[in-house]
Design an enzyme around this catalytic site. Structure first.
Site, PDB file in Angstrom:
ATOM      1  N   CYS A 152       0.870  -1.182   0.000  1.00  0.00           N
ATOM      2  CA  CYS A 152       0.000   0.000   0.000  1.00  0.00           C
ATOM      3  C   CYS A 152       0.907   1.232   0.000  1.00  0.00           C
ATOM      4  O   CYS A 152       1.718   1.415   0.919  1.00  0.00           O
ATOM      5  CB  CYS A 152      -0.929   0.002   1.209  1.00  0.00           C
ATOM      6  SG  CYS A 152      -1.800   1.576   1.403  1.00  0.00           S
ATOM      7  N   CYS A 205       0.549   3.379   3.169  1.00  0.00           N
ATOM      8  CA  CYS A 205       1.181   2.779   4.350  1.00  0.00           C
ATOM      9  C   CYS A 205       2.696   2.962   4.268  1.00  0.00           C
ATOM     10  O   CYS A 205       3.352   3.233   5.281  1.00  0.00           O
ATOM     11  CB  CYS A 205       0.822   1.295   4.464  1.00  0.00           C
ATOM     12  SG  CYS A 205      -0.850   1.001   5.086  1.00  0.00           S
ATOM     13  N   GLY A 236     -13.552   7.311  -8.563  1.00  0.00           N
ATOM     14  CA  GLY A 236     -12.226   7.755  -8.990  1.00  0.00           C
ATOM     15  C   GLY A 236     -11.127   7.479  -7.983  1.00  0.00           C
ATOM     16  O   GLY A 236     -10.052   8.085  -8.033  1.00  0.00           O
ATOM     17  N   HIS A 283      -8.735  14.497   0.298  1.00  0.00           N
ATOM     18  CA  HIS A 283      -7.999  15.552  -0.410  1.00  0.00           C
ATOM     19  C   HIS A 283      -8.460  16.903   0.142  1.00  0.00           C
ATOM     20  O   HIS A 283      -9.659  17.101   0.399  1.00  0.00           O
ATOM     21  CB  HIS A 283      -8.363  15.570  -1.905  1.00  0.00           C
ATOM     22  CG  HIS A 283      -8.034  14.338  -2.669  1.00  0.00           C
ATOM     23  ND1 HIS A 283      -6.978  14.266  -3.545  1.00  0.00           N
ATOM     24  CD2 HIS A 283      -8.633  13.121  -2.731  1.00  0.00           C
ATOM     25  CE1 HIS A 283      -6.950  13.071  -4.123  1.00  0.00           C
ATOM     26  NE2 HIS A 283      -7.949  12.361  -3.635  1.00  0.00           N
ATOM     27  N   HIS A 331      -8.449   8.314   2.194  1.00  0.00           N
ATOM     28  CA  HIS A 331      -7.769   9.613   2.220  1.00  0.00           C
ATOM     29  C   HIS A 331      -8.748  10.716   1.878  1.00  0.00           C
ATOM     30  O   HIS A 331      -9.688  10.524   1.100  1.00  0.00           O
ATOM     31  CB  HIS A 331      -6.577   9.644   1.258  1.00  0.00           C
ATOM     32  CG  HIS A 331      -6.896   9.208  -0.139  1.00  0.00           C
ATOM     33  ND1 HIS A 331      -7.001   7.884  -0.495  1.00  0.00           N
ATOM     34  CD2 HIS A 331      -7.143   9.917  -1.268  1.00  0.00           C
ATOM     35  CE1 HIS A 331      -7.297   7.794  -1.780  1.00  0.00           C
ATOM     36  NE2 HIS A 331      -7.391   9.016  -2.281  1.00  0.00           N
ATOM     37  N   HIS A 335      -4.595   1.231   8.255  1.00  0.00           N
ATOM     38  CA  HIS A 335      -4.985   0.960   6.869  1.00  0.00           C
ATOM     39  C   HIS A 335      -6.478   0.653   6.799  1.00  0.00           C
ATOM     40  O   HIS A 335      -6.923  -0.428   7.189  1.00  0.00           O
ATOM     41  CB  HIS A 335      -4.181  -0.214   6.287  1.00  0.00           C
ATOM     42  CG  HIS A 335      -4.552  -0.508   4.865  1.00  0.00           C
ATOM     43  ND1 HIS A 335      -3.967   0.127   3.791  1.00  0.00           N
ATOM     44  CD2 HIS A 335      -5.494  -1.339   4.341  1.00  0.00           C
ATOM     45  CE1 HIS A 335      -4.516  -0.306   2.669  1.00  0.00           C
ATOM     46  NE2 HIS A 335      -5.448  -1.198   2.976  1.00  0.00           N
ATOM     47  N   ASP A 394       0.015  16.328  -1.978  1.00  0.00           N
ATOM     48  CA  ASP A 394      -0.196  15.415  -3.103  1.00  0.00           C
ATOM     49  C   ASP A 394       0.939  15.594  -4.116  1.00  0.00           C
ATOM     50  O   ASP A 394       1.340  16.720  -4.430  1.00  0.00           O
ATOM     51  CB  ASP A 394      -1.553  15.708  -3.767  1.00  0.00           C
ATOM     52  CG  ASP A 394      -2.023  14.564  -4.637  1.00  0.00           C
ATOM     53  OD1 ASP A 394      -3.030  13.927  -4.286  1.00  0.00           O
ATOM     54  OD2 ASP A 394      -1.363  14.295  -5.672  1.00  0.00           O
ATOM     55  N   ASN A 423     -12.710  10.271  -2.638  1.00  0.00           N
ATOM     56  CA  ASN A 423     -13.106   9.418  -3.744  1.00  0.00           C
ATOM     57  C   ASN A 423     -13.225   7.991  -3.234  1.00  0.00           C
ATOM     58  O   ASN A 423     -12.310   7.496  -2.568  1.00  0.00           O
ATOM     59  CB  ASN A 423     -12.068   9.480  -4.868  1.00  0.00           C
ATOM     60  CG  ASN A 423     -11.950  10.879  -5.461  1.00  0.00           C
ATOM     61  OD1 ASN A 423     -12.939  11.592  -5.579  1.00  0.00           O
ATOM     62  ND2 ASN A 423     -10.735  11.279  -5.828  1.00  0.00           N
ATOM     63  N   HIS A 475      -6.368   3.279   0.210  1.00  0.00           N
ATOM     64  CA  HIS A 475      -6.133   3.596   1.629  1.00  0.00           C
ATOM     65  C   HIS A 475      -6.894   4.898   1.827  1.00  0.00           C
ATOM     66  O   HIS A 475      -6.582   5.902   1.159  1.00  0.00           O
ATOM     67  CB  HIS A 475      -4.628   3.737   1.895  1.00  0.00           C
ATOM     68  CG  HIS A 475      -4.258   4.039   3.313  1.00  0.00           C
ATOM     69  ND1 HIS A 475      -3.302   3.318   4.031  1.00  0.00           N
ATOM     70  CD2 HIS A 475      -4.679   5.019   4.159  1.00  0.00           C
ATOM     71  CE1 HIS A 475      -3.180   3.829   5.246  1.00  0.00           C
ATOM     72  NE2 HIS A 475      -3.999   4.868   5.348  1.00  0.00           N
TER      73      HIS A 475
HETATM   74  P1  5GP Z   1      -7.457   9.159  -5.366  1.00  0.00           P
HETATM   75  O1  5GP Z   1      -7.461   9.257  -6.870  1.00  0.00           O
HETATM   76  O2  5GP Z   1      -7.295   7.722  -4.899  1.00  0.00           O
HETATM   77  O3  5GP Z   1      -8.605   9.847  -4.710  1.00  0.00           O
HETATM   78  O4  5GP Z   1      -6.205   9.974  -4.896  1.00  0.00           O
HETATM   79  C1  5GP Z   1      -4.915   9.456  -4.776  1.00  0.00           C
HETATM   80  C2  5GP Z   1      -3.991  10.632  -4.755  1.00  0.00           C
HETATM   81  O5  5GP Z   1      -2.749  10.192  -4.268  1.00  0.00           O
HETATM   82  C3  5GP Z   1      -3.751  11.263  -6.138  1.00  0.00           C
HETATM   83  O6  5GP Z   1      -4.124  12.633  -6.112  1.00  0.00           O
HETATM   84  C4  5GP Z   1      -2.255  11.065  -6.353  1.00  0.00           C
HETATM   85  O7  5GP Z   1      -1.657  12.173  -6.995  1.00  0.00           O
HETATM   86  C5  5GP Z   1      -1.732  10.875  -4.947  1.00  0.00           C
HETATM   87  N1  5GP Z   1      -0.539  10.036  -4.868  1.00  0.00           N
HETATM   88  C6  5GP Z   1      -0.381   8.807  -5.436  1.00  0.00           C
HETATM   89  N2  5GP Z   1       0.844   8.317  -5.149  1.00  0.00           N
HETATM   90  C7  5GP Z   1       1.453   9.252  -4.373  1.00  0.00           C
HETATM   91  C8  5GP Z   1       2.745   9.331  -3.767  1.00  0.00           C
HETATM   92  O8  5GP Z   1       3.592   8.415  -3.861  1.00  0.00           O
HETATM   93  N3  5GP Z   1       3.033  10.454  -3.049  1.00  0.00           N
HETATM   94  C9  5GP Z   1       2.116  11.465  -2.902  1.00  0.00           C
HETATM   95  N4  5GP Z   1       2.514  12.526  -2.181  1.00  0.00           N
HETATM   96  N5  5GP Z   1       0.901  11.433  -3.466  1.00  0.00           N
HETATM   97  C10 5GP Z   1       0.574  10.345  -4.189  1.00  0.00           C
HETATM   98 ZN    ZN Z   2      -2.469   1.486   3.543  1.00  0.00          ZN
END
Ligand code: 5GP
Ligand code: ZN
Length: 114
Positions: free
Chosen positions: A4, A7, A93, A102, A100, A46, A30, A87, A98
């Site tokens: 993950c 994680c 999306g 935004h 989160h 997690h 991000d 999301n 994990h």
């Molecule tokens: P989701 O699309 O799942 O709602 O958002 C995942 C977010 O995690 C995306 O905006 C993506 O840019 C961010 N993200 C993915 N991998 C990493 C990473 O390794 N480091 C950071 N800082 N953000 C990440």
């Molecule tokens: Zn995780």
């Protein structure tokens, strides 16, 4: 949880630009920002998505909102406004499984999202 990304960020195996950390949550910028300020707040535990919230773990969500409340003040965007996004699943999306939240700020965000 093995494999993950978030994680791994929490335990330092993947570097991140940390904004805040306590025993329950981790907040970081991000890597692919969609606004001049774009950070994520995640539980250290997690939890895959909002579908996996239950009476034993749901308190972390109110803590996450408390932390967001503090960070938007610290970053100076609380008065102008910001958007909190979660999301969930394929149609929502979600790309990282994990939980989160935004937080996007410092530009005029449009509605509805695509
Ligand atoms: P989701 O699309 O799942 O709602 O958002 C995942 C977010 O995690 C995306 O905006 C993506 O840019 C961010 N993200 C993915 N991998 C990493 C990473 O390794 N480091 C950071 N800082 N953000 C990440
Ligand atoms: Zn995780």
């Amino acid at each position: 949880m093995e494999n993950c990304i978030f994680c791994k960020i929490i335990n330092g195996d993947i570097p991140s630009k940390k904004l805040y950390e306590d025993e329950l949550v981790y907040a970081f910028y991000d890597v692919n920002p969609e606004a001049p300020i774009h950070f994520l707040v995640i539980p250290k535990e997690h939890i895959e998505s909002t579908n996996d919230l239950n009476p034993n773990n749901i308190n972390v969500v109110s803590h996450i909102f408390k932390v967001i409340n503090k960070l938007v003040v610290d970053l100076g965007v609380s008065q102008k406004g910001y958007r909190i996004v979660n999301n969930c699943g394929e149609d929502g999306g979600q790309t990282v499984n994990h939980l989160h939240f935004h937080v996007l700020a410092s530009r005029n965000l449009q509605w509805p999202p695509g």
